[in-house]
Design a protein around this motif. Structure first.
Motif, PDB file in Angstrom:
ATOM      1  N   ASP A 477      97.188  54.864  40.472  1.00 16.05           N
ATOM      2  CA  ASP A 477      96.287  53.690  40.521  1.00 16.05           C
ATOM      3  C   ASP A 477      97.031  52.371  40.312  1.00 16.05           C
ATOM      4  OD1 ASP A 477      94.062  55.189  41.105  1.00 16.05           O
ATOM      5  OD2 ASP A 477      93.433  55.413  39.024  1.00 16.05           O
ATOM      6  N   THR A 478      98.194  52.277  40.889  1.00 15.18           N
ATOM      7  CA  THR A 478      99.028  51.085  40.684  1.00 15.18           C
ATOM      8  C   THR A 478      98.763  50.073  41.800  1.00 15.18           C
ATOM      9  OG1 THR A 478     100.669  52.506  39.656  1.00 15.18           O
ATOM     10  CG2 THR A 478     101.418  50.315  40.354  1.00 15.18           C
ATOM     11  N   PRO A 479      98.480  48.809  41.426  1.00 14.88           N
ATOM     12  CA  PRO A 479      98.229  47.795  42.462  1.00 14.88           C
ATOM     13  C   PRO A 479      99.402  47.704  43.425  1.00 14.88           C
ATOM     14  CG  PRO A 479      97.696  46.928  40.270  1.00 14.88           C
ATOM     15  CD  PRO A 479      98.344  48.260  40.059  1.00 14.88           C
ATOM     16  N   ASP A 480      99.087  47.509  44.693  1.00 15.92           N
ATOM     17  CA  ASP A 480     100.099  47.536  45.749  1.00 15.92           C
ATOM     18  C   ASP A 480     101.293  46.641  45.435  1.00 15.92           C
ATOM     19  OD1 ASP A 480     100.170  48.989  48.331  1.00 15.92           O
ATOM     20  OD2 ASP A 480     100.678  46.992  49.090  1.00 15.92           O
ATOM     21  N   ALA A 481     101.023  45.434  44.939  1.00 14.29           N
ATOM     22  CA  ALA A 481     102.112  44.478  44.735  1.00 14.29           C
ATOM     23  C   ALA A 481     103.030  44.881  43.585  1.00 14.29           C
ATOM     24  CB  ALA A 481     101.539  43.084  44.467  1.00 14.29           C
ATOM     25  N   LEU A 482     102.591  45.819  42.764  1.00 18.11           N
ATOM     26  CA  LEU A 482     103.422  46.251  41.642  1.00 18.11           C
ATOM     27  C   LEU A 482     104.207  47.520  41.965  1.00 18.11           C
ATOM     28  CD1 LEU A 482     100.970  45.640  38.635  1.00 18.11           C
ATOM     29  CD2 LEU A 482     102.555  44.042  39.734  1.00 18.11           C
TER      30      LEU A 482
ATOM     31  N   GLN B 256      96.721  39.750  28.197  1.00 15.56           N
ATOM     32  CA  GLN B 256      95.623  39.403  29.101  1.00 15.56           C
ATOM     33  C   GLN B 256      94.594  40.541  29.181  1.00 15.56           C
ATOM     34  OE1 GLN B 256      95.372  38.395  33.682  1.00 15.56           O
ATOM     35  NE2 GLN B 256      97.017  37.183  32.770  1.00 15.56           N
ATOM     36  N   ALA B 257      95.091  41.782  29.221  1.00  8.06           N
ATOM     37  CA  ALA B 257      94.167  42.924  29.266  1.00  8.06           C
ATOM     38  C   ALA B 257      93.345  42.990  27.991  1.00  8.06           C
ATOM     39  CB  ALA B 257      94.961  44.218  29.468  1.00  8.06           C
ATOM     40  N   ALA B 258      94.011  42.810  26.836  1.00  5.79           N
ATOM     41  CA  ALA B 258      93.297  42.858  25.560  1.00  5.79           C
ATOM     42  C   ALA B 258      92.256  41.750  25.486  1.00  5.79           C
ATOM     43  CB  ALA B 258      94.287  42.746  24.402  1.00  5.79           C
ATOM     44  N   ALA B 259      92.627  40.591  26.000  1.00  5.24           N
ATOM     45  CA  ALA B 259      91.721  39.441  25.908  1.00  5.24           C
ATOM     46  C   ALA B 259      90.481  39.630  26.762  1.00  5.24           C
ATOM     47  CB  ALA B 259      92.457  38.167  26.327  1.00  5.24           C
ATOM     48  N   LEU B 401     106.390  62.213  29.646  1.00  7.04           N
ATOM     49  CA  LEU B 401     105.646  62.680  30.814  1.00  7.04           C
ATOM     50  C   LEU B 401     104.994  61.504  31.528  1.00  7.04           C
ATOM     51  CD1 LEU B 401     103.919  65.833  29.282  1.00  7.04           C
ATOM     52  CD2 LEU B 401     105.636  65.835  31.111  1.00  7.04           C
ATOM     53  N   THR B 402     104.412  60.601  30.738  1.00  8.78           N
ATOM     54  CA  THR B 402     103.658  59.486  31.309  1.00  8.78           C
ATOM     55  C   THR B 402     103.972  58.201  30.562  1.00  8.78           C
ATOM     56  OG1 THR B 402     101.783  59.628  29.791  1.00  8.78           O
ATOM     57  CG2 THR B 402     101.715  61.063  31.724  1.00  8.78           C
ATOM     58  N   ALA B 403     103.719  57.085  31.238  1.00  8.05           N
ATOM     59  CA  ALA B 403     103.746  55.766  30.592  1.00  8.05           C
ATOM     60  C   ALA B 403     102.627  54.971  31.257  1.00  8.05           C
ATOM     61  CB  ALA B 403     105.095  55.096  30.791  1.00  8.05           C
ATOM     62  N   THR B 404     101.829  54.305  30.426  1.00 12.61           N
ATOM     63  CA  THR B 404     100.601  53.664  30.907  1.00 12.61           C
ATOM     64  C   THR B 404     100.643  52.183  30.597  1.00 12.61           C
ATOM     65  OG1 THR B 404      99.346  55.699  30.572  1.00 12.61           O
ATOM     66  CG2 THR B 404      98.077  53.639  30.575  1.00 12.61           C
ATOM     67  N   VAL B 405     100.056  51.395  31.483  1.00 14.75           N
ATOM     68  CA  VAL B 405      99.930  49.974  31.182  1.00 14.75           C
ATOM     69  C   VAL B 405      98.532  49.491  31.542  1.00 14.75           C
ATOM     70  CG1 VAL B 405     100.952  49.271  33.406  1.00 14.75           C
ATOM     71  CG2 VAL B 405     100.945  47.658  31.493  1.00 14.75           C
ATOM     72  N   HIS B 406      97.955  48.714  30.646  1.00  9.72           N
ATOM     73  CA  HIS B 406      96.683  48.047  30.938  1.00  9.72           C
ATOM     74  C   HIS B 406      96.965  46.581  31.173  1.00  9.72           C
ATOM     75  CE1 HIS B 406      93.601  51.142  30.475  1.00  9.72           C
ATOM     76  NE2 HIS B 406      94.553  51.747  29.803  1.00  9.72           N
ATOM     77  N   GLU B 411      97.243  39.941  36.561  1.00 11.18           N
ATOM     78  CA  GLU B 411      98.587  40.530  36.483  1.00 11.18           C
ATOM     79  C   GLU B 411      98.794  41.619  37.522  1.00 11.18           C
ATOM     80  OE1 GLU B 411      99.722  40.145  31.791  1.00 11.18           O
ATOM     81  OE2 GLU B 411      98.080  41.534  32.274  1.00 11.18           O
ATOM     82  N   ARG B 412      97.978  41.616  38.557  1.00  9.46           N
ATOM     83  CA  ARG B 412      98.085  42.679  39.558  1.00  9.46           C
ATOM     84  C   ARG B 412      99.161  42.382  40.608  1.00  9.46           C
ATOM     85  NH1 ARG B 412      94.227  46.429  38.848  1.00  9.46           N
ATOM     86  NH2 ARG B 412      94.264  47.161  40.988  1.00  9.46           N
ATOM     87  N   GLU B 413      99.919  41.330  40.365  1.00 10.77           N
ATOM     88  CA  GLU B 413     101.106  41.049  41.172  1.00 10.77           C
ATOM     89  C   GLU B 413     102.049  40.240  40.298  1.00 10.77           C
ATOM     90  OE1 GLU B 413      99.771  38.845  44.570  1.00 10.77           O
ATOM     91  OE2 GLU B 413      99.057  37.167  43.371  1.00 10.77           O
TER      92      GLU B 413
END
Lengths: 503, 503
Positions: A477-482, B256-259, B401-406, B411-413
């Protein structure tokens, strides 16, 4: 600090002092410097440029490289000219592999909220380089399996910097070729440290244990390779160890083949087991030959066609060869159809030899030494009285790089399929009516086999050798630009991809 | 011989005696029996039939299987119903993989006498099964990562017989599901021994050391997995050890995600770290949360949304969880936002908890224990005051195994691409704006990561998990009639192939 000397195997005399042996801090510096270049190698087009430039520079310096390699190894200019051509071809082949990007193994599964048994997120997977690859040069291939060889070429193609442990049999060639690779890097706009070089026995374990070393490529002996394999596995963070250690490379000659092609098979075997003075990992070291007149004719032809003496790569290797032949020849029931041994042509010269034994005796389990590789120009011919005897020997063999069978014209279908399948169970490559020496650089090549032939299921020759230096990463689910460009929806780099199950 | 008992974690009482622990001769018998079935598994269509029949029989017996698994694990009928569906989906997905044959990775290079630098023989390469695969069941997935789970399904799809070491937390489920798989084999015309089952602690090392074991699939703890990994590497003939050991599964929440999404992120994290009572290999065990009000709101939401107590899988696990929380909470600067601990709801019950620490303190290297997985319902929230502090913590992490970011909507680019790339360096799967729990069975899935997440570069979930159980074999100049059908010129089985560079 000990000196690293280049030695002429034709005279046994030192040629020059090449370098100092690398101290632990030298190894540390080389690995850290290589690791720092990882980001610079991210662009596949730049990697391709590096590999092609390296090939061009090696060709440009070819005369000096071949002369130096011949002076250090006595392998001969003809062989070394061919090896350089092969090495440059391999570098260019990996440039194409890097550019094409199929090795990235891109798989994209689009999100499907209605998927069963659970909704599916958007998943995009490709492969990333592991990090610094430690490469151990082989004694017997100063170019194709050494500094500019297949491990280095495939690792660079994968995006991994390399630190090579030079082989003490050709340190001057190692320095020359490392210089060419580092110059190629700079020409391609990369840091020279994408390829590092270290010397000396203790540099090997240091390299394998270094925390920033991410994988190892090794070509060499069972003893040395196993010790380094064990070190790699015992690290706090174990790393992949792709080692090619030892192989008997069995050859089966059927009754029908012997009866119809004795002279050709004998001559072919003689040429194969003495090629490079038997200093090949794919040297045929065990030949299953029928008892009786047809087999006798093959054996006679082998003995007749065997070429004269020559110098081995180094004194240690020569001593191991002479000891190995001596102890094998002393086993009960073993005869010398052609006596291998010392020779006065040069200080390191040896004469090739052929040992014979009854297959029944070999299968009995008392002659284990005959089932171990003896590096150098000797082969063991086991005479079988029946297919059962032949198969009993096959049943006792360890893993091999290759397994070869010579068939009669009437055996190109039918029961021989069972024999071919059996050989496939023993080796990474099955050769029919040919010889295992000569490992073609091609996508379908497999140079690796069950242990002790290899310590992994990989190959060290051919395009798929690149797979050793990569690991998959999946983006959910990663945005395209990232996303990395290889995984973006519009495929800006045009890499081959499998999308929703369709390639 | 000790008894193998099925225990109810809700009461701590034994339910029934399931079997005797396997003695060395039982393990030997199981491996030999499995090895003898290798030729019977040669036909991919039969393997597909076996896998589909297994799925059908597991569904048929679903009620008993789910009831038994729930009685032994207390994971609940809802979760176990989902896990059974996932398991059956996975078996059928591997049936398709087996049938399609892309995993055979067929490469054909036709002979070319004019090829440079050397004439090329006819070369044909595909992959063959390694042999008996030893599978170690996971405590926390009595179905999907146990007897009928991904390791078994992928190994059978590859043509490898399997011997499973049952997990002591669900021996009755293991017996039931093994019975279904063995019945499926017989229905598919195969020997039941394509799947064997062994019990007991000492059966594990016996299985890894057995000369006929060709590879290992393991899901479990770092300590147990590392010990077996080391055994596999130390064998006279080392074998591949594909282990999934431990993972912290870091989560980064941006300012920004937390806010903008504090409540949703907090609720999502609470659900994820307590899912299956935190007994998931992909449980988020470390959360990098901004200091300040926005981060506070996320933390409050986590605490509020955390669900009540429940029983862990076994007393040993419960003790390790309580000890692990206690010693972590006692570290300087660590506070309990929500106190995990004992609970009286049931003998094995525990309450979930949230620990907090300053990111600066965590990055200092004095709190190594916080960077190790603590199996069970606890997560560590590290509050960062700057991106530099956040990145310093990321720089200290082991493999995952995984690393996650919110991320925030803005911030989608742009700069977040650097953070995503950094996370990709730490893990096998990067999740954006989601949670790591829930591992989709899909071709693009990667369930594996840098050590200690995995001991190899492979995945244990998704189609490519089949690659673990295969090795390539190349046939050189082999007459068509002697080739395996997958490599014959007219491609009678219609498998995908790459011929002379063209897929």
């Amino acid at each position: 600090m000990s000196d690293v000397l280049s030695v002429d195997p034709r005279t046994g005399e030192p040629r020059e002092r090449v370098a100092a042996e690398s101290a632990p801090q030298d190894v540390d510096r080389a690995v850290r410097a290589a690791a720092a270049t990882l980001p610079a190698l991210a662009d596949r087009a730049v990697r391709a440029d590096l590999l092609r430039t390296a090939a061009a520079l090696l060709e440009e310096g070819g005369e000096e490289i071949i002369a130096t390699a011949d002076a250090e190894t006595a392998l001969g200019r003809v062989r070394l000219t061919g090896e350089l051509a092969r090495t440059c071809y391999q570098l260019r082949a990996f440039a194409e592999v890097a550019e094409a990007g199929a090795f990235l193994d891109v798989i994209i599964d689009h999100a499907d909220p209605d998927a069963r048994p659970a909704p599916r997120p958007d998943l995009r997977r490709y492969k990333v380089p592991l990090g610094v690859v430690a490469v151990f040069s082989a004694s017997n291939f100063p170019l194709a399996f050494s500094v500019p060889g297949g491990d280095t070429a495939s690792a660079l193609a994968a995006g991994c910097p390399v630190v090579v442990k030079a082989h003490p049999d050709h340190p001057a060639t190692s320095v020359l070729t490392a210089r060419a690779l580092r110059a190629a890097a700079e020409k391609a706009g990369l840091p020279a440290d994408v390829v590092g070089l270290v010397h000396g026995f203790s540099a090997g374990p240091e390299l394998v244990r270094h925390p920033l070393t991410a994988a190892v490529g090794f070509t060499g002996s069972v003893r040395g390779g196993r010790a380094l394999h064990d070190l790699a596995a015992a690290r706090p963070r174990p790393i992949p160890f792709h080692g090619e250690l030892g192989s008997l490379n069995p050859v089966v000659v059927t009754e029908q083949a012997a009866a119809t092609r004795a002279a050709a098979i004998g001559a072919g075997l003689a040429a194969s087991y003495t090629q490079g003075l038997g200093q090949f990992c794919v040297k045929p070291g065990l030949v299953l030959l029928p008892a009786g007149a047809a087999g006798d004719a093959v054996l006679d032809a082998v003995v007749t066609a065997t070429v004269p003496a020559g110098p081995l790569l180094d004194p240690r290797m020569r001593a191991a060869f002479l000891d190995g032949v001596r102890s094998r020849a002393a086993l009960p029931g073993v005869a010398q159809a052609l006596a291998a041994g010392e020779d006065e042509a040069a200080p390191l010269a040896v004469r090739p030899g052929v040992l014979t034994v009854a297959a029944g005796q070999l299968a009995a389990g008392t002659h284990a030494e005959l089932l171990e590789e003896c590096f150098g120009p000797v082969t063991v011919v086991a005479r079988y009285g029946s297919e059962a005897e032949r198969d009993a020997v096959l049943g006792t063999l360890p893993g091999n790089l290759t397994a070869t069978v010579h068939l009669g014209a009437g055996e190109r279908e039918g029961a021989a399929a069972g024999l071919v399948a059996r050989l496939a169970g023993l080796a990474g490559r099955v050769v029919v009516d040919g010889w295992p020496t000569g490992v073609t650089v091609a996508p379908a090549m497999q140079h690796g086999g069950p242990y002790p032939a290899s310590t992994s299921t990989s190959t060290s020759v051919g395009s798929t050798a690149i797979e050793r230096w990569l690991r998959p990463v999946c983006f959910q689910d990663t945005p395209d630009a990232l996303l990395p460009p290889e995984l973006r929806e519009d495929n800006p780099l045009g890499v081959p991809r499998r999308v929703d199950g369709v390639a």
